[in-house]
Design a protein around this motif. Structure first.
Motif, PDB file in Angstrom:
ATOM      1  N   GLY A  36      -9.312  10.840  -1.125  1.00  0.00           N
ATOM      2  CA  GLY A  36      -8.956   9.922  -2.205  1.00  0.00           C
ATOM      3  C   GLY A  36      -7.933   8.913  -1.751  1.00  0.00           C
ATOM      4  N   VAL A  37      -6.925   9.380  -0.994  1.00  0.00           N
ATOM      5  CA  VAL A  37      -5.906   8.466  -0.471  1.00  0.00           C
ATOM      6  C   VAL A  37      -6.576   7.462   0.473  1.00  0.00           C
ATOM      7  CG1 VAL A  37      -3.753   8.295   0.817  1.00  0.00           C
ATOM      8  CG2 VAL A  37      -4.137  10.248  -0.686  1.00  0.00           C
ATOM      9  N   PHE A  52      -6.475   0.734  -8.303  1.00  0.00           N
ATOM     10  CA  PHE A  52      -7.445   0.995  -7.227  1.00  0.00           C
ATOM     11  C   PHE A  52      -6.933   2.063  -6.274  1.00  0.00           C
ATOM     12  CE2 PHE A  52      -8.082  -3.467  -8.492  1.00  0.00           C
ATOM     13  CZ  PHE A  52      -9.344  -3.306  -9.043  1.00  0.00           C
ATOM     14  N   MET A  53      -5.639   2.310  -6.312  1.00  0.00           N
ATOM     15  CA  MET A  53      -5.073   3.406  -5.537  1.00  0.00           C
ATOM     16  C   MET A  53      -5.123   4.703  -6.344  1.00  0.00           C
ATOM     17  SD  MET A  53      -3.760   4.423  -2.790  1.00  0.00           S
ATOM     18  CE  MET A  53      -2.909   3.242  -1.747  1.00  0.00           C
ATOM     19  N   VAL A  54      -4.735   4.607  -7.610  1.00  0.00           N
ATOM     20  CA  VAL A  54      -4.614   5.825  -8.430  1.00  0.00           C
ATOM     21  C   VAL A  54      -5.981   6.453  -8.704  1.00  0.00           C
ATOM     22  CG1 VAL A  54      -3.863   6.751 -10.646  1.00  0.00           C
ATOM     23  CG2 VAL A  54      -2.462   5.065  -9.472  1.00  0.00           C
ATOM     24  N   THR A  65       0.829  -1.205   0.000  1.00  0.00           N
ATOM     25  CA  THR A  65       0.000   0.000   0.000  1.00  0.00           C
ATOM     26  C   THR A  65       0.868   1.261   0.000  1.00  0.00           C
ATOM     27  OG1 THR A  65      -1.689  -1.215   1.193  1.00  0.00           O
ATOM     28  CG2 THR A  65      -1.871   1.172   1.200  1.00  0.00           C
ATOM     29  N   GLN A  92       2.383   1.812  -3.311  1.00  0.00           N
ATOM     30  CA  GLN A  92       1.385   2.319  -4.262  1.00  0.00           C
ATOM     31  C   GLN A  92       1.110   3.800  -4.053  1.00  0.00           C
ATOM     32  OE1 GLN A  92      -1.938  -0.625  -5.152  1.00  0.00           O
ATOM     33  NE2 GLN A  92      -1.092  -1.316  -3.224  1.00  0.00           N
ATOM     34  N   THR A 122      -7.013  -1.030  -1.589  1.00  0.00           N
ATOM     35  CA  THR A 122      -5.831  -1.818  -1.928  1.00  0.00           C
ATOM     36  C   THR A 122      -5.301  -2.628  -0.754  1.00  0.00           C
ATOM     37  OG1 THR A 122      -4.419   0.069  -1.462  1.00  0.00           O
ATOM     38  CG2 THR A 122      -5.074  -0.255  -3.736  1.00  0.00           C
ATOM     39  N   GLY A 134       1.757   5.974  -6.936  1.00  0.00           N
ATOM     40  CA  GLY A 134       0.471   6.369  -7.512  1.00  0.00           C
ATOM     41  C   GLY A 134       0.146   7.840  -7.372  1.00  0.00           C
ATOM     42  N   PRO A 167      -9.090   6.561  -7.137  1.00  0.00           N
ATOM     43  CA  PRO A 167      -9.704   7.453  -6.125  1.00  0.00           C
ATOM     44  C   PRO A 167      -8.866   8.697  -5.843  1.00  0.00           C
ATOM     45  CG  PRO A 167      -9.255   5.267  -5.196  1.00  0.00           C
ATOM     46  CD  PRO A 167      -8.850   5.219  -6.619  1.00  0.00           C
ATOM     47  N   MET A 168      -7.532   8.573  -5.882  1.00  0.00           N
ATOM     48  CA  MET A 168      -6.696   9.749  -5.649  1.00  0.00           C
ATOM     49  C   MET A 168      -6.899  10.751  -6.785  1.00  0.00           C
ATOM     50  SD  MET A 168      -3.155   8.534  -3.838  1.00  0.00           S
ATOM     51  CE  MET A 168      -2.470   7.596  -5.152  1.00  0.00           C
ATOM     52  N   GLY A 192      -8.354   4.968  -1.506  1.00  0.00           N
ATOM     53  CA  GLY A 192      -7.369   4.136  -2.185  1.00  0.00           C
ATOM     54  C   GLY A 192      -6.759   3.102  -1.258  1.00  0.00           C
TER      55      GLY A 192
END
Lengths: 380, 287
Positions: B207-208, B165-167, B77, B80, B215, B84, B169-170, B211
Motif C-alpha cells: 500500500g505504501v 492518494f497516499m492514504v 511524499t 504524506q 503521489t 497518512g 492505498p495504505m 501510495g
C-alpha cells in the motif's frame, strides 16, 4: 451443572498427583452488544491434566471457542479465574502466557516463508540462533515439511499450511497447545489422516492439547476427555466412552451420535432401576441415578445399535417394546430401521449385515425391539 | 463459433480502454517525442532535424529546477507517509462500523477543485492572513516572518493536495490484514510494538509502495502549487515546462524537458521498486 460427570468418568481421568495444566474456575464471559449483556460463557469450571488430549465439543455458539480464547488470553473473563499450572493468569496478555494456539484459518504470516513463520515465536523469546535452527529443523521433521522451508504459505496446500501452523505453535514447547477447529477446512480424507497425525504428534511431544471442535466423531476418536458444551455451560465432562454410552443429559444424548428418546411413567422402583409403562405388553427397565418415585415421568435414551429387532416377543430379562416398521434403509454394512411405537414415538435401529443375521423385517411388519436394560439411561 | 467468441472476448474487453490510451496517450507521446527533436520557431514552423540540442539546453539551463522538483516531491511524499499512515491505520483498525464515513470525510475536501484548494491555502498562509496575522499581532512571530513564497509553503501544498492518494492505498493494504494474523503474533510472544514492526508494517508495504507512486510522480511534476504558493526561488520544472509551452512557445525545449523528467521519474521508480524488492511487494499486493 458444570462439573457433574467429572468424577464418574474412569477413562482418561486427570492425574491428581500433579498440578493440573489448565484450570477454569467458574469462568463467565459476557459481551455488551447494543447496550445489552450477552452471555457467551455462563460459568464453566474444568480441570485439564498435564499431557491430556482434552476436547471442547459443542454446536456453534455454545461457548467453546470463547472458553479457549480465555485460556489463550485473547479474551478476559468477566468473572472467574483461569490458572495455568496453578498460576493465576486471568489478566495476563497472550504474549506472556506459556500456551500457543493453532487458529482455525491457520493465520500464518503471509509475508514470511515456512521457516520464518515457525521461527517467529523463538525469535521473540530471544532464543539463541543456533538453538532456533536446531529446534525449527526438528519440528519441521516431525510435521514432515523438510525441504519446504522457503515456501510461502500461499504456495502450499491446506494440509501443509495446517502443519506449518502446528509446527509454529509446537516449536515453542508450550505448556499447552490450543487448537481451534484446526481440521475444519480440510476435506474428509485429509481430515481423517490429520486426526491420526495429531494424535501421533501429541504422543511424541507429550504436550497438553485442548481441542475445540463441533465434530463429535473427531472428538470421540482423539480425546482422552471431552467437555460437551451447550449454551455457555458444560453439559457433561467425561471420557469418550462414558459420553457415548452414558450421556448425562438430553442434549448430550442428542448431540453425540444417534439416540432414541423415550418417555414413560414409572410403574415400580426396584432399588437402582425403575420399571416404566409404555405400551400394554411392553416391558422397559431402566437404571436410575437419582431418587425417582412412582408415577414420575422419566426420559430414557438407548443407542440404535444396542437394539435387536425380532418378529417374536423375545424371552429373558430384556427391555422390550412393540412397534411397526415404517422405513428400512439399506446402508451397506448395516440396515437402518425406523420403527413407530404405539405411543407415537419413533425408534431408530441399526442392525449389522452379519452373515448369520436372520431378521429381515419389511415395511409394515409388526416387530419387537429389545435391549439390555443396562444399555439404556434415564436422562436428567 | 463459440470457441472463437471465447478467444475474442478478452480483446473485446480491452478494446475501448486500448483505443482511449492509443489516442490520448500514445499519439501525444509520439508527437511530443518528435517535437523534442525538431528545430525552428513558432513563426517559421518546426522541422524534424534530430536536434538533440534541446535536451542539452534543457539540462544546462534548468537542472536546478529539475533537482528542486525531485526534492520537493520527495519531501512532500515523506510528509504524506508520516501523516497518512496513522490515519490509514486508525481507520482500518479502529474505524469500526464507521470506516466508510471516515474515508468520505478524508475525501470531502477533495471534492473542491485542486486550484481552488491551493488558492485557499494562499489565503491561509498569506503574510498577514488568518494564520500568521494573529501570531504576529501577539508578538509570537517577527513582523517580517513569512511562509508564502518559501519552499515550506510549496512542499506543504504538495503534501496536502495529494494526501488521499497516499492514504487510500495504505488503507486498502491495512484493511486487508486478517486480525487473526495479529492475534497469532501476539500469541507467539510478540508485544504490540513487535507485532506492528514484524507483521503490520511489512503487510502494509504494498500500500505504501502504491501510495508513493501515486503521489511522488504528480507532486514532482506539479506546477500549480509552486505558482500559487511559491515565489521566484521555488520554481519547479512543471512551471518551466508550462512557461516554455505557453509563454516562450519553445516547444522543442518544453518537450525535451518533459521527456527528461519522465525518464528521471521512471529511473527513480525502478530503483525504488528494486530497493523494496517489488517482486515480493507486488506478490503480496496481488493476493
Amino acid at each position: 451443572m458444570t462439573e457433574i460427570q467429572a468424577g464418574a468418568g474412569v477413562a482418561g481421568e486427570a492425574t491428581s498427583d500433579q498440578v493440573p495444566a489448565i484450570e477454569l474456575d467458574e469462568v463467565v464471559k459476557e459481551y455488551v452488544s447494543h447496550g445489552e449483556v450477552v452471555p457467551a460463557v455462563k460459568g464453566v469450571s474444568m480441570t485439564i491434566g498435564e499431557g491430556e488430549f482434552f476436547s471442547l465439543l459443542g454446536p456453534s455458539g455454545c461457548g467453546k471457542t470463547t472458553s479457549m480464547r480465555m485460556i489463550a488470553g485473547f479474551e478476559e473473563p468477566t468473572r472467574g479465574v483461569v490458572r495455568l499450572h496453578g498460576q493465576d493468569v486471568t489478566n495476563v496478555p497472550p504474549n506472556k502466557r506459556d500456551v500457543n494456539m493453532v487458529f482455525q484459518s491457520y493465520a500464518l504470516f503471509p509475508h514470511m516463508n515456512v521457516w520464518d513463520n515457525v521461527a517467529f515465536g523463538l525469535k521473540r523469546k530471544k532464543v539463541p540462533d543456533g538453538e532456533i535452527r536446531r529446534r525449527v529443523g526438528e519440528i519441521l521433521e516431525i510435521v514432515d515439511l523438510v525441504g519446504r522451508e522457503k515456501r510461502r504459505p500461499r504456495e502450499m496446500s491446506g494440509g501443509q499450511q495446517q502443519r506449518v501452523a502446528l509446527a509454529r505453535a509446537l516449536v515453542n514447547r508450550p505448556r499447552a497447545l490450543l487448537l481451534d477447529e484446526p481440521l475444519g477446512a480440510l476435506d474428509l480424507k485429509l481430515r481423517q489422516h490429520m486426526q491420526i497425525e495429531l494424535k501421533r504428534i501429541q504422543r511424541e511431544v507429550g504436550i497438553t492439547f485442548v481441542y475445540v471442535t463441533h465434530d463429535q466423531s473427531e472428538a470421540l476418536t482423539m480425546s482422552d476427555r471431552i467437555a460437551v458444551m451447550n449454551d455457555g455451560l458444560v453439559e457433561q465432562l467425561a471420557g469418550p466412552r462414558e459420553i457415548y454410552e452414558r450421556p448425562a443429559t438430553k442434549f448430550v444424548a442428542g448431540f453425540i451420535g444417534t439416540s432414541n428418546l423415550l418417555s414413560g411413567v414409572v410403574r415400580a422402583v426396584n432399588g437402582s432401576s425403575a420399571v416404566l409403562a409404555l405400551g400394554p405388553d411392553d416391558r422397559v427397565v431402566v437404571p436410575i441415578r437419582e431418587t425417582v418415585a412412582e408415577d414420575d415421568t422419566v426420559e430414557l435414551t438407548v443407542r440404535p445399535e444396542k437394539i435387536t429387532i425380532s418378529t417374536e416377543r423375545p424371552e429373558g430379562d430384556l427391555s422390550m417394546v412393540e412397534g411397526t416398521v415404517s422405513e428400512v434403509v439399506y446402508l451397506g454394512t448395516s440396515n437402518s430401521y425406523a420403527v413407530a411405537l404405539a405411543g407415537g414415538a419413533e425408534i431408530t435401529v441399526f442392525q449389522q449385515n452379519a452373515h448369520d443375521s436372520t431378521t429381515t423385517a419389511e415395511r409394515g411388519d409388526t416387530v419387537w425391539l429389545s435391549w439390555q436394560p443396562q444399555h439404556s439411561y434415564a436422562l436428567q | 463459433m463459440r470457441r472463437l467468441r471465447a478467444a475474442l472476448t478478452p480483446y473485446a474487453l480491452i478494446f475501448p480502454g486500448g483505443v482511449w490510451l492509443a489516442i490520448f496517450f500514445v499519439v501525444p507521446t509520439v508527437v511530443m517525442l518528435s517535437l523534442s527533436l525538431q528545430s525552428g520557431n513558432v513563426a517559421d514552423g518546426f522541422v524534424f532535424t534530430w536536434n538533440w540540442q534541446s535536451y542539452v539546453d534543457g539540462l544546462t539551463n534548468y537542472h536546478d529546477q529539475i533537482i528542486r522538483s525531485l526534492v520537493y516531491g520527495l519531501a512532500a511524499t515523506l510528509i504524506q507517509i508520516v501523516i497518512g499512515f496513522p490515519v490509514a491505520y486508525w481507520i482500518a483498525f479502529k474505524g469500526g462500523r464507521h470506516k466508510s464515513v471516515y474515508l468520505f470525510l478524508l475525501l470531502l475536501p477533495f471534492l473542491v477543485s485542486f486550484v481552488l484548494r491551493t488558492i485557499s491555502w494562499q489565503f491561509l498562509l498569506s503574510d498577514n492572513g488568518m494564520l500568521l496575522g494573529p501570531l504576529k499581532d501577539l508578538g509570537l512571530l517577527p513582523h517580517d516572518f513569512r511562509v508564502l513564497a518559501t519552499p515550506y509553503a510549496v512542499i506543504g501544498g504538495l503534501a496536502y493536495n495529494f494526501l488521499p492518494f497516499m492514504v487510500l492505498p495504505m488503507y486498502v493494504a491495512l484493511e486487508r490484514i486478517d486480525p487473526r494474523v495479529l492475534e497469532a503474533a501476539n500469541d507467539l510472544y510478540a508485544n504490540k510494538f513487535q507485532t506492528f514492526l514484524r507483521v503490520v508494517l511489512p503487510l502494509s508495504l504494498p500500500g505504501v509502495f502504491a501510495g508513493v507512486l501515486m503521489t511522488f510522480v504528480p507532486a514532482s511534476s506539479d506546477y500549480v502549487n509552486a505558482s500559487v504558493l511559491g515565489g521566484t526561488n521555488t520554481t519547479m520544472i512543471g512551471n518551466v515546462i508550462q512557461n516554455q509551452y505557453l509563454v516562450t512557445q519553445d516547444y522543442p525545449t518544453a518537450s525535451a524537458l518533459s521527456f527528461t523528467l519522465m525518464a528521471l521519474l521512471l529511473v527513480g521508480i525502478f530503483a525504488y521498486a528494486k530497493a523494496l524488492g517489488t517482486e515480493d511487494v507486488l506478490e503480496v499486493a496481488a493476493r
